[in-house]
Write an enzyme that holds these catalytic residues in place. Structure first.
Site, mmCIF file in Angstrom:
data_model
loop_
_atom_site.group_PDB
_atom_site.id
_atom_site.type_symbol
_atom_site.label_atom_id
_atom_site.label_comp_id
_atom_site.label_asym_id
_atom_site.label_seq_id
_atom_site.Cartn_x
_atom_site.Cartn_y
_atom_site.Cartn_z
ATOM 1 N N ARG A 11 -5.087 22.686 22.936
ATOM 2 C CA ARG A 11 -6.256 23.404 22.424
ATOM 3 C C ARG A 11 -6.205 23.488 20.903
ATOM 4 O O ARG A 11 -7.206 23.510 20.240
ATOM 5 C CB ARG A 11 -6.253 24.813 23.025
ATOM 6 C CG ARG A 11 -7.589 25.421 23.263
ATOM 7 C CD ARG A 11 -7.466 26.520 24.289
ATOM 8 N NE ARG A 11 -6.282 27.337 24.073
ATOM 9 C CZ ARG A 11 -6.237 28.435 23.326
ATOM 10 N NH1 ARG A 11 -7.302 28.850 22.687
ATOM 11 N NH2 ARG A 11 -5.121 29.132 23.224
ATOM 12 N N TYR A 14 -2.857 34.703 37.907
ATOM 13 C CA TYR A 14 -2.074 33.475 37.702
ATOM 14 C C TYR A 14 -1.573 32.943 39.049
ATOM 15 O O TYR A 14 -1.721 31.763 39.365
ATOM 16 C CB TYR A 14 -0.901 33.811 36.775
ATOM 17 C CG TYR A 14 0.084 32.699 36.509
ATOM 18 C CD1 TYR A 14 -0.290 31.533 35.854
ATOM 19 C CD2 TYR A 14 1.412 32.842 36.890
ATOM 20 C CE1 TYR A 14 0.636 30.541 35.584
ATOM 21 C CE2 TYR A 14 2.353 31.861 36.623
ATOM 22 C CZ TYR A 14 1.962 30.703 35.967
ATOM 23 O OH TYR A 14 2.887 29.724 35.703
HETATM 24 C C1 AKB Z 1 5.503 33.430 34.079
HETATM 25 O O1 AKB Z 1 6.387 34.283 33.929
HETATM 26 O O2 AKB Z 1 4.299 33.688 34.185
HETATM 27 C C2 AKB Z 1 5.931 31.987 34.188
HETATM 28 C C3 AKB Z 1 6.114 31.554 35.605
HETATM 29 C C4 AKB Z 1 7.243 32.099 36.407
HETATM 30 O O3 AKB Z 1 5.366 30.768 36.096
HETATM 31 N N1 AKB Z 1 7.139 31.761 33.454
#
Ligand code: AKB
Length: 325
Positions: free
Chosen positions: A35, A143
């Site tokens: 980016r 995530y």
């Molecule tokens: C995070 O802590 O978000 C990353 C992962 C474990 O994917 N390092």
């Protein structure tokens, strides 16, 4: 000549992976994208670079059509902790970016795609010890949600379109080059830097928090070995559990103290503790070992010694008078 496109090349994994790919295939063969442009002196800096926003489907399509890569390593993502500050953006970057890359790869006949998943696919309902390869995946972060959905999407492109998409579930990654950007496991890297700069670190998870971690050389080895494996040998393709080492935040501080005796660490858990508590503390990686021969090289003592050696060497070089450089 094999040509490779890397997204997120300026990130924690992207920086080292781009450098490793350039060593393997030559600078000209690897197009790094990010980016933002790389900072001067970054190991990813010497070769070809283009600014790319992976959420811009038109830009992704044009770049893949123009550069015709044989392989794409798609690393651009928002990590767990920063993802929780703006979950909507995390979804757009993580899922929108992955979808744009897979579509461009499908339409322009890219031979292989690598996409990293994470231990964040797991949640509080998952067995925490020796977490199986195929088990409950009900994460509590955006995530994690994007990583579960991403694994399914990658598998869909494998079965529906025959696209060769591969990936692993990375644990927390410890590295000496680019810092991690907004993950829950970031304390693993920050503790080293603090030990050598101020001599003190205030850790944002409890002392007894145990998480699986991996050192960058093993992280890179996993990506390259998985991409080199014979496709028919793979039963899983995506989301391989990877075990390398596991330790508590307190054990990491103790390992560093063996090399830096004056180092002190206190523990003041913040909102990231809940994320850490929802993740596995150890992983069963038998599928990766069986299907493509995964074997890590680094444990906690070896990683600690290597990390401190690299960081000390860099600090010494940075503090050298200009006339000696
Ligand atoms: C995070 O802590 O978000 C990353 C992962 C474990 O994917 N390092």
């Amino acid at each position: 000549m094999k040509t490779i496109l890397v997204t997120g090349a300026g990130g924690q994994i992207g920086t080292d992976l781009t450098a490793a790919l350039r060593t393997l295939h030559g600078d000209a063969a690897v197009l790094a994208t990010n980016r933002r442009p790389p900072s001067a002196g970054s190991p990813a800096a010497p070769g070809a670079f283009e600014v790319l926003d992976v959420t811009d489907s038109g830009a992704v399509d044009r770049l893949v059509r123009r550069s015709q890569p044989d392989a794409i390593y798609h690393l651009a993502a928002r990590l767990s902790a920063v993802g929780e500050t703006d979950p909507q953006r995390a979804w757009v970057v993580n899922m929108g970016g992955l979808y744009n890359i897979l579509e461009a790869a499908r339409l322009h006949k890219v031979r292989q795609v690598f996409w990293p998943s994470s231990i964040a696919v797991f949640g509080p309902d998952t067995p925490r010890e020796q977490t199986p390869q195929d088990t409950v995946m009900r994460p509590t972060t955006m995530y994690g949600v994007s990583k579960v959905a991403g694994e399914l999407l990658c598998d869909y492109y494998v079965s529906r379109y025959g696209l060769d998409v591969r990936g692993v579930r990375y644990p927390g990654v410890i590295s000496s080059e680019a810092p991690p950007g907004g993950g829950t496991t970031d304390y693993g890297v920050a503790m080293f830097h603090a030990a050598l700069s101020t001599g003190h670190y205030t850790c944002f998870v409890r002392e007894d928090t145990v998480l699986p971690m991996i050192y960058m050389p093993d992280c890179i080895k996993a990506a390259l070995d998985l991409m080199a494996a014979e496709f028919p040998r793979l039963r899983h393709h995506n989301g391989f559990n990877l075990a390398a080492m596991r330790f508590s935040a307190g054990e990491l501080a103790e390992a560093i103290r063996r090399h830096v005796p004056q180092f002190t660490c206190t523990f003041e858990p913040d909102e990231r503790q809940a994320i850490a508590d929802s993740w596995p503390s150890s992983l069963d990686d038998a599928a990766a070992r069986r299907e493509w021969g995964w074997r890590p090289d680094y444990d906690l003592p070896r990683m600690t010694a290597d990390m401190l050696g690299r960081l000390r060497a860099r600090r010494a070089a940075e503090h050298q008078p200009r006339s000696l450089q």
